[in-house]
Enzyme design. Structure first.
Site, PDB file in Angstrom:
ATOM      1  N   MET A  16      -2.662 -48.980 -41.451  1.00 54.08           N
ATOM      2  CA  MET A  16      -2.918 -47.995 -40.403  1.00 54.08           C
ATOM      3  C   MET A  16      -4.277 -47.320 -40.599  1.00 54.08           C
ATOM      4  O   MET A  16      -4.967 -46.996 -39.639  1.00 54.08           O
ATOM      5  CB  MET A  16      -1.804 -46.939 -40.393  1.00 54.08           C
ATOM      6  CG  MET A  16      -1.877 -46.015 -39.188  1.00 54.08           C
ATOM      7  SD  MET A  16      -0.594 -44.752 -39.162  1.00 54.08           S
ATOM      8  CE  MET A  16       0.869 -45.698 -38.849  1.00 54.08           C
TER       9      MET A  16
ATOM     10  N   ARG B 222      -4.087 -54.102  -5.113  1.00 55.24           N
ATOM     11  CA  ARG B 222      -3.822 -53.103  -6.133  1.00 55.24           C
ATOM     12  C   ARG B 222      -3.843 -51.712  -5.526  1.00 55.24           C
ATOM     13  O   ARG B 222      -2.963 -50.910  -5.764  1.00 55.24           O
ATOM     14  CB  ARG B 222      -4.905 -53.228  -7.213  1.00 55.24           C
ATOM     15  CG  ARG B 222      -4.371 -53.165  -8.600  1.00 55.24           C
ATOM     16  CD  ARG B 222      -5.389 -53.599  -9.633  1.00 55.24           C
ATOM     17  NE  ARG B 222      -6.628 -52.846  -9.641  1.00 55.24           N
ATOM     18  CZ  ARG B 222      -7.509 -52.904 -10.630  1.00 55.24           C
ATOM     19  NH1 ARG B 222      -7.299 -53.673 -11.677  1.00 55.24           N
ATOM     20  NH2 ARG B 222      -8.629 -52.214 -10.572  1.00 55.24           N
TER      21      ARG B 222
ATOM     22  N   TYR C 158      -0.441 -55.139 -48.303  1.00 57.66           N
ATOM     23  CA  TYR C 158       0.980 -55.350 -47.991  1.00 57.66           C
ATOM     24  C   TYR C 158       1.345 -56.828 -47.912  1.00 57.66           C
ATOM     25  O   TYR C 158       0.642 -57.616 -47.273  1.00 57.66           O
ATOM     26  CB  TYR C 158       1.311 -54.737 -46.629  1.00 57.66           C
ATOM     27  CG  TYR C 158       1.178 -53.246 -46.556  1.00 57.66           C
ATOM     28  CD1 TYR C 158       1.864 -52.408 -47.435  1.00 57.66           C
ATOM     29  CD2 TYR C 158       0.389 -52.670 -45.568  1.00 57.66           C
ATOM     30  CE1 TYR C 158       1.751 -51.029 -47.332  1.00 57.66           C
ATOM     31  CE2 TYR C 158       0.273 -51.281 -45.463  1.00 57.66           C
ATOM     32  CZ  TYR C 158       0.960 -50.473 -46.355  1.00 57.66           C
ATOM     33  OH  TYR C 158       0.847 -49.127 -46.246  1.00 57.66           O
TER      34      TYR C 158
ATOM     35  N   LYS D 145     -15.055 -44.424 -16.882  1.00 55.13           N
ATOM     36  CA  LYS D 145     -13.617 -44.155 -17.044  1.00 55.13           C
ATOM     37  C   LYS D 145     -13.177 -44.419 -18.480  1.00 55.13           C
ATOM     38  O   LYS D 145     -13.880 -45.091 -19.244  1.00 55.13           O
ATOM     39  CB  LYS D 145     -12.827 -45.042 -16.074  1.00 55.13           C
ATOM     40  CG  LYS D 145     -12.956 -46.539 -16.345  1.00 55.13           C
ATOM     41  CD  LYS D 145     -12.322 -47.371 -15.230  1.00 55.13           C
ATOM     42  CE  LYS D 145     -12.512 -48.859 -15.491  1.00 55.13           C
ATOM     43  NZ  LYS D 145     -12.080 -49.679 -14.344  1.00 55.13           N
TER      44      LYS D 145
HETATM   45  C1  LIG Z   1     -13.206 -50.511 -13.988  1.00 57.73           C
HETATM   46  C2  LIG Z   1     -13.731 -50.723 -12.631  1.00 57.73           C
HETATM   47  C3  LIG Z   1     -15.058 -51.160 -12.425  1.00 57.73           C
HETATM   48  C4  LIG Z   1     -15.975 -51.606 -13.541  1.00 57.73           C
HETATM   49  O1  LIG Z   1     -15.689 -52.939 -13.888  1.00 57.73           O
HETATM   50  P1  LIG Z   1     -16.617 -53.737 -14.933  1.00 57.73           P
HETATM   51  O2  LIG Z   1     -16.061 -55.100 -14.951  1.00 57.73           O
HETATM   52  O3  LIG Z   1     -16.462 -53.034 -16.248  1.00 57.73           O
HETATM   53  O4  LIG Z   1     -18.005 -53.656 -14.436  1.00 57.73           O
HETATM   54  C5  LIG Z   1     -15.533 -51.177 -11.133  1.00 57.73           C
HETATM   55  N1  LIG Z   1     -14.752 -50.838 -10.088  1.00 57.73           N
HETATM   56  C6  LIG Z   1     -13.466 -50.462 -10.241  1.00 57.73           C
HETATM   57  C7  LIG Z   1     -12.665 -50.120  -9.049  1.00 57.73           C
HETATM   58  C8  LIG Z   1     -12.903 -50.409 -11.511  1.00 57.73           C
HETATM   59  O5  LIG Z   1     -11.636 -50.047 -11.658  1.00 57.73           O
END
Ligand SMILES: *Cc1c(COP(=O)(O)O)cnc(C)c1O
Length: 397
Positions: A313, A134, A264, A36
């Protein structure tokens, strides 16, 4: 450095492969690698390909859009996604053979309708809320959702391939409590006649610390990229290799007298005459502005040199003092990478920023070119020589 890019996140594909292979060896079950958010900033498509080469059974994203982009990029491995909105296009997911997580009855019905429309069954994984509060199917809805899933599976509209949940990482006791709730969900699902092939609860932390939470599959993100999910353990201690090396280069060098103000606000003033190197990376590229004056360093010509003055930046300054005579424009500067190779670990930035390594790598900006490197050492020469030797028969005395 390729293509003249001034800012490169070099991604080691062999490191990702070896990290995934290590996790597979450690757990003995199937491994799902989470790609992701652009593969945690590493580039989702090449991370996914390397993960599969390292033995991942499946890759996963949060959003369906990310999953579809992977298909478009040619990833034909199984892909799971779990975070849906009210307008998520499940039909596109079913058409592309994406496995869809189910978090509630509405999603299950939406996916079943999409399957009908697509004229092919949808493959789903049931996401259970075991305490994270969640997402996932809430406990008081299990019976409804499980019964409907069983019915849809019997009628051939869906295939329930997996059941999973996510830990809150709130300590060993809470992990065990969540696992007990997960077991109960699996049992209730079985009673409805659904016995999914994949069962997964552990993300990186539980995968690396709690074998009793492995079930038959684990779902790892950060560990696949070679980073430690623990504040008190390094990558090397876990047998992992950080896959990302963040590099830039020196684009200007200037000798300055003592008393020179830098960047800066002049909040750094050179105490002695020295040489300043300009590096074209800044907070637009995910380099936290608050690193200013915090003691962060980079590697230049194998030496650790301090970042001085405010980070802009687009650019920041390194005091390269004693190295000046050895440096030319274009000299590589490593911002972070594998400490086993002499580079600053990303955890220095995370520590100074009071955040986690995850947030730093995923925050590397879009101007930074992700370059996948595949520097697996060639083994061909030795084995070829061996073959020549073996076929080169000497007449016996
Ligand atoms: C992001 C995520 C993971 C991965 O978590 P890590 O700590 O990076 O291994 C696994 N399961 C779900 C549902 C997630 O949102």
């Amino acid at each position: 450095m390729r293509t003249g890019a001034m800012r490169v996140a070099e991604i080691s594909l062999p490191a990702i492969r070896r990290n995934v292979a290590r996790i597979r060896d450690l757990t003995g079950g199937a491994v799902i690698v989470v790609v992701k958010a652009g593969g945690y900033g590493h580039g989702a498509a090449h991370a996914a390909a390397a993960a599969v080469e390292g033995g991942a059974a499946m890759v996963a994203t949060a959003d369906l859009e990310e999953a579809l982009a992977l298909r478009e990029a040619g990833i034909d491995a199984p892909i799971l996604c779990w975070l849906h909105g009210p307008r998520t296009d499940f039909a596109a997911g079913v058409r592309e053979g994406i496995e869809l997580a189910v978090n509630n009855l509405e999603q299950l019905d939406g996916i079943a309708a999409a399957a009908e429309l697509a004229g092919r069954p949808a493959t789903v994984q049931l996401k259970i809320d075991t305490g994270l509060s969640r997402n996932g199917i809430a406990r008081d809805r299990w019976d409804d959702v499980f019964a409907r899933a069983a019915e849809l599976q019997r009628s051939g509209r869906i295939l329930v391939r997996g059941v999973f949940s996510h830990l809150a990482n709130a300590g060993a006791e809470n992990d065990s409590a969540q696992a007990a709730v997960f077991d109960e969900a699996i049992e209730r699902l079985r009673r409805q006649g659904v016995d999914p092939e994949m069962r997964h609860l552990a993300a990186s932390a539980a995968t690396l610390s709690s074998p009793h939470l492995h079930y038959n599959t684990v779902r790892v993100g950060v560990a696949a990229y070679g980073l430690s999910p623990f504040a008190d353990k390094t990558s090397a201690q876990l047998g992992l290799e950080p896959a990302m090396t963040l590099r830039s280069e020196i684009v200007a060098l200037r000798a300055v007298p003592a008393g020179t103000g830098v960047s800066y606000g002049y909040n750094h003033v050179c105490e002695t005459a020295t040489t300043l190197a300009l590096v074209p990376m800044g907070y637009a590229d995910g380099m936290p502005r608050a690193l200013n004056g915090a003691g962060a360093w980079v590697t230049v010509a194998g030496e650790h040199r301090p970042i001085v003055g405010r980070i802009g930046m687009d650019q920041f300054i390194v005091d390269v003092g004693p190295l000046a005579g050895r440096l030319a424009l274009g000299e590589p500067v490593v911002l972070f990478g594998d400490p086993e190779r002499g580079n600053p670990p990303v955890e220095i930035w995370a520590g100074l920023m009071r955040t986690i390594n995850y947030e730093i790598v995923v925050g590397i900006g879009p101007r930074v070119v992700r370059v996948a490197v595949d520097e697996e050492p060639a083994v061909g020469e030795d084995s070829e020589a061996g073959q020549v030797g073996a076929s080169d028969e000497e007449p016996a005395g």
